[in-house]
Design a protein around this motif. Structure first.
Motif, PDB file in Angstrom:
ATOM      1  N   GLY A 220       0.851  -1.284  -0.151  1.00  0.00           N
ATOM      2  CA  GLY A 220      -0.210  -0.273   0.123  1.00  0.00           C
ATOM      3  C   GLY A 220       0.516   1.429  -0.109  1.00  0.00           C
ATOM      4  N   ASP A 221       2.114   1.276  -0.422  1.00  0.00           N
ATOM      5  CA  ASP A 221       3.315   2.170   0.293  1.00  0.00           C
ATOM      6  C   ASP A 221       3.895   2.765  -1.323  1.00  0.00           C
ATOM      7  N   ALA A 222       2.650   2.804  -2.484  1.00  0.00           N
ATOM      8  CA  ALA A 222       3.426   2.511  -3.685  1.00  0.00           C
ATOM      9  C   ALA A 222       3.197   3.761  -4.706  1.00  0.00           C
ATOM     10  N   GLY A 223       2.105   4.827  -3.584  1.00  0.00           N
ATOM     11  CA  GLY A 223       1.967   5.885  -4.048  1.00  0.00           C
ATOM     12  C   GLY A 223       1.021   5.397  -5.231  1.00  0.00           C
ATOM     13  N   ALA A 224      -0.349   6.807  -5.357  1.00  0.00           N
ATOM     14  CA  ALA A 224      -1.265   6.722  -5.842  1.00  0.00           C
ATOM     15  C   ALA A 224      -0.521   6.662  -7.694  1.00  0.00           C
ATOM     16  N   PRO A 225      -0.591   7.396  -7.959  1.00  0.00           N
ATOM     17  CA  PRO A 225      -0.262   7.083  -9.856  1.00  0.00           C
ATOM     18  C   PRO A 225       0.718   5.380  -8.877  1.00  0.00           C
ATOM     19  N   GLY A 226       1.651   5.241  -8.902  1.00  0.00           N
ATOM     20  CA  GLY A 226       2.252   3.176  -8.407  1.00  0.00           C
ATOM     21  C   GLY A 226       0.862   2.819  -8.681  1.00  0.00           C
ATOM     22  N   ALA A 227       0.073   2.599  -7.949  1.00  0.00           N
ATOM     23  CA  ALA A 227      -1.536   2.323  -7.189  1.00  0.00           C
ATOM     24  C   ALA A 227      -2.277   1.949  -8.691  1.00  0.00           C
ATOM     25  N   ALA A 228      -2.224   2.826  -8.739  1.00  0.00           N
ATOM     26  CA  ALA A 228      -3.534   3.432 -10.287  1.00  0.00           C
ATOM     27  C   ALA A 228      -3.072   2.206 -11.390  1.00  0.00           C
ATOM     28  N   SER A 229      -1.772   2.352 -12.212  1.00  0.00           N
ATOM     29  CA  SER A 229      -0.599   1.638 -12.804  1.00  0.00           C
ATOM     30  C   SER A 229      -0.933  -0.263 -12.035  1.00  0.00           C
ATOM     31  N   LEU A 230      -0.635  -0.100 -11.720  1.00  0.00           N
ATOM     32  CA  LEU A 230      -0.800  -1.054 -10.282  1.00  0.00           C
ATOM     33  C   LEU A 230      -1.702  -2.082 -10.822  1.00  0.00           C
ATOM     34  N   VAL A 231      -3.350  -1.724 -10.268  1.00  0.00           N
ATOM     35  CA  VAL A 231      -4.086  -1.794 -10.268  1.00  0.00           C
ATOM     36  C   VAL A 231      -5.371  -2.030 -11.878  1.00  0.00           C
ATOM     37  N   PHE A 232      -4.865  -1.049 -12.989  1.00  0.00           N
ATOM     38  CA  PHE A 232      -5.109  -1.249 -13.961  1.00  0.00           C
ATOM     39  C   PHE A 232      -4.044  -2.507 -14.186  1.00  0.00           C
ATOM     40  N   GLY A 233      -3.339  -2.615 -14.378  1.00  0.00           N
ATOM     41  CA  GLY A 233      -2.279  -3.612 -14.580  1.00  0.00           C
ATOM     42  C   GLY A 233      -2.890  -5.180 -14.249  1.00  0.00           C
ATOM     43  N   VAL A 234      -3.814  -5.077 -12.605  1.00  0.00           N
ATOM     44  CA  VAL A 234      -4.148  -6.393 -12.479  1.00  0.00           C
ATOM     45  C   VAL A 234      -5.589  -6.632 -13.699  1.00  0.00           C
ATOM     46  N   PHE A 235      -6.381  -5.510 -13.852  1.00  0.00           N
ATOM     47  CA  PHE A 235      -7.221  -5.459 -14.005  1.00  0.00           C
ATOM     48  C   PHE A 235      -7.500  -6.166 -15.436  1.00  0.00           C
ATOM     49  N   LEU A 236      -6.454  -5.612 -16.448  1.00  0.00           N
ATOM     50  CA  LEU A 236      -5.505  -6.169 -17.848  1.00  0.00           C
ATOM     51  C   LEU A 236      -5.467  -7.022 -18.280  1.00  0.00           C
ATOM     52  N   GLY A 237      -4.303  -7.569 -17.074  1.00  0.00           N
ATOM     53  CA  GLY A 237      -4.462  -9.213 -16.859  1.00  0.00           C
ATOM     54  C   GLY A 237      -5.407 -10.677 -16.639  1.00  0.00           C
ATOM     55  N   SER A 238      -6.521 -10.037 -15.489  1.00  0.00           N
ATOM     56  CA  SER A 238      -7.418 -10.580 -15.277  1.00  0.00           C
ATOM     57  C   SER A 238      -8.368 -11.212 -16.525  1.00  0.00           C
ATOM     58  N   ALA A 239      -8.527  -9.533 -17.397  1.00  0.00           N
ATOM     59  CA  ALA A 239      -8.834  -9.232 -18.263  1.00  0.00           C
ATOM     60  C   ALA A 239      -8.850 -10.248 -19.695  1.00  0.00           C
ATOM     61  N   ILE A 240      -7.731 -10.176 -19.408  1.00  0.00           N
ATOM     62  CA  ILE A 240      -7.200 -10.991 -20.654  1.00  0.00           C
ATOM     63  C   ILE A 240      -7.577 -12.515 -21.154  1.00  0.00           C
ATOM     64  N   TRP A 241      -6.798 -12.991 -19.267  1.00  0.00           N
ATOM     65  CA  TRP A 241      -6.958 -14.131 -19.148  1.00  0.00           C
ATOM     66  C   TRP A 241      -8.997 -14.799 -19.467  1.00  0.00           C
ATOM     67  N   TRP A 242      -9.534 -14.134 -19.040  1.00  0.00           N
ATOM     68  CA  TRP A 242     -11.294 -14.423 -18.889  1.00  0.00           C
ATOM     69  C   TRP A 242     -11.409 -14.464 -20.068  1.00  0.00           C
ATOM     70  N   CYS A 243     -11.534 -12.917 -21.502  1.00  0.00           N
ATOM     71  CA  CYS A 243     -11.762 -13.122 -22.775  1.00  0.00           C
ATOM     72  C   CYS A 243     -11.192 -14.098 -23.552  1.00  0.00           C
ATOM     73  N   GLY A 244      -9.621 -14.880 -23.172  1.00  0.00           N
ATOM     74  CA  GLY A 244      -9.023 -15.542 -23.875  1.00  0.00           C
ATOM     75  C   GLY A 244      -9.755 -16.842 -23.567  1.00  0.00           C
ATOM     76  N   LEU A 245     -10.403 -17.223 -22.427  1.00  0.00           N
ATOM     77  CA  LEU A 245     -11.321 -18.920 -21.762  1.00  0.00           C
ATOM     78  C   LEU A 245     -12.179 -18.360 -22.991  1.00  0.00           C
ATOM     79  N   SER A 246     -12.858 -17.515 -22.660  1.00  0.00           N
ATOM     80  CA  SER A 246     -14.266 -17.425 -23.603  1.00  0.00           C
ATOM     81  C   SER A 246     -14.191 -17.546 -25.068  1.00  0.00           C
ATOM     82  N   PHE A 247     -13.284 -17.180 -25.425  1.00  0.00           N
ATOM     83  CA  PHE A 247     -12.943 -17.261 -26.735  1.00  0.00           C
ATOM     84  C   PHE A 247     -12.696 -18.851 -27.527  1.00  0.00           C
ATOM     85  N   PHE A 248     -12.201 -19.065 -26.460  1.00  0.00           N
ATOM     86  CA  PHE A 248     -11.470 -20.524 -26.508  1.00  0.00           C
ATOM     87  C   PHE A 248     -13.121 -21.476 -26.439  1.00  0.00           C
ATOM     88  N   ALA A 249     -13.083 -21.656 -25.647  1.00  0.00           N
ATOM     89  CA  ALA A 249     -14.954 -22.279 -25.221  1.00  0.00           C
ATOM     90  C   ALA A 249     -16.438 -22.331 -26.224  1.00  0.00           C
TER      91      ALA A 249
END
Length: 214
Positions: free
Chosen positions: A148-177
């Motif tokens: 929690g000490d990454a600072g606001a810009p770093g935390a925002a970049s981190l969270v956006f990366g988490v969402f994008l990484g998760s979304a990439i996986w779920w979208c790939g899984l759906s396309f495969f299915a």
């Protein structure tokens, strides 16, 4: 984007992929929905799970202690409600008419197709209330040294990366299915039974885990 922000973003991307990759009950549900209702419902369902990952990522990255404490204090309630929801959904899946159709014949299941909002909201709630999600974020964020000490810009970049990484996986899984629909539709009844059973087992495991906390 500075190198520091890029570093946080890439770290978040890796965390998002790591969190989403294990195929648990929500993954089974997304695959089943894709097979039954089509790619769009599957993708939106996956984005609901990714949104829950975004929520937990934001809690950890921004050091939201009050929310963290609330989640921790309510862990038993979360496990109980989440377990019951998984069992109910599993039973519903097993009792449904298990027809998987091609994209061209999707009109046959249009009446029972969930709305996109329902598809998103249901997987968001299930992922948020899945004890495995909570434990995974706690362990992985500790492993990556995020406190929690990454600072606001770093935390925002981190969270956006988490969402994008998760979304990439779920979208790939759906396309495969979706690509597999025509190959598995003759086994739709068996797949529905297996999918429902897996989700029920996860729900029971969540409820049984409460016995060891007593």
């Amino acid at each position: 984007m500075s190198l520091a922000l890029l570093f946080f973003f890439l770290k978040g991307l890796l965390i998002g992929l790591t969190i989403a990759a294990p195929v648990g009950p929500v993954g089974v549900l997304c695959i089943h929905r894709t097979l039954k209702y089509g790619k769009l419902v599957g993708v939106i369902s996956g984005l609901g799970a990714a949104s829950a990952d975004l929520f937990y990522g934001a809690v950890a990255a921004f050091g939201l202690v009050a929310i963290t404490n609330l989640i921790t204090d309510s862990s038993s309630i979360i496990k109980c409600v989440g377990g019951l929801l998984f069992i109910a959904i599993g039973i519903h899946m097993m009792r449904q008419r298990p027809t998987f159709v091609s994209e061209a014949d999707s009109v046959q299941v249009e009446q029972n197709k969930p709305s996109l909002l329902t598809a998103w909201l249901s997987t968001f709630v299930l992922t948020a209330m899945n004890p495995g999600t909570i434990i995974a974020f706690t362990v992985i964020f500790a492993t990556f040294g995020i406190d929690g000490d990454a600072g606001a810009p770093g935390a925002a970049s981190l969270v956006f990366g988490v969402f994008l990484g998760s979304a990439i996986w779920w979208c790939g899984l759906s396309f495969f299915a979706s690509a597999m629909r025509n190959y598995v539709k003759q086994h739709s009844r068996l797949i529905s039974k297996i999918s429902g059973t897996i989700i029920i087992v996860f729900g029971l495991m969540s409820l049984f885990s409460l016995l060891f906390e007593a």
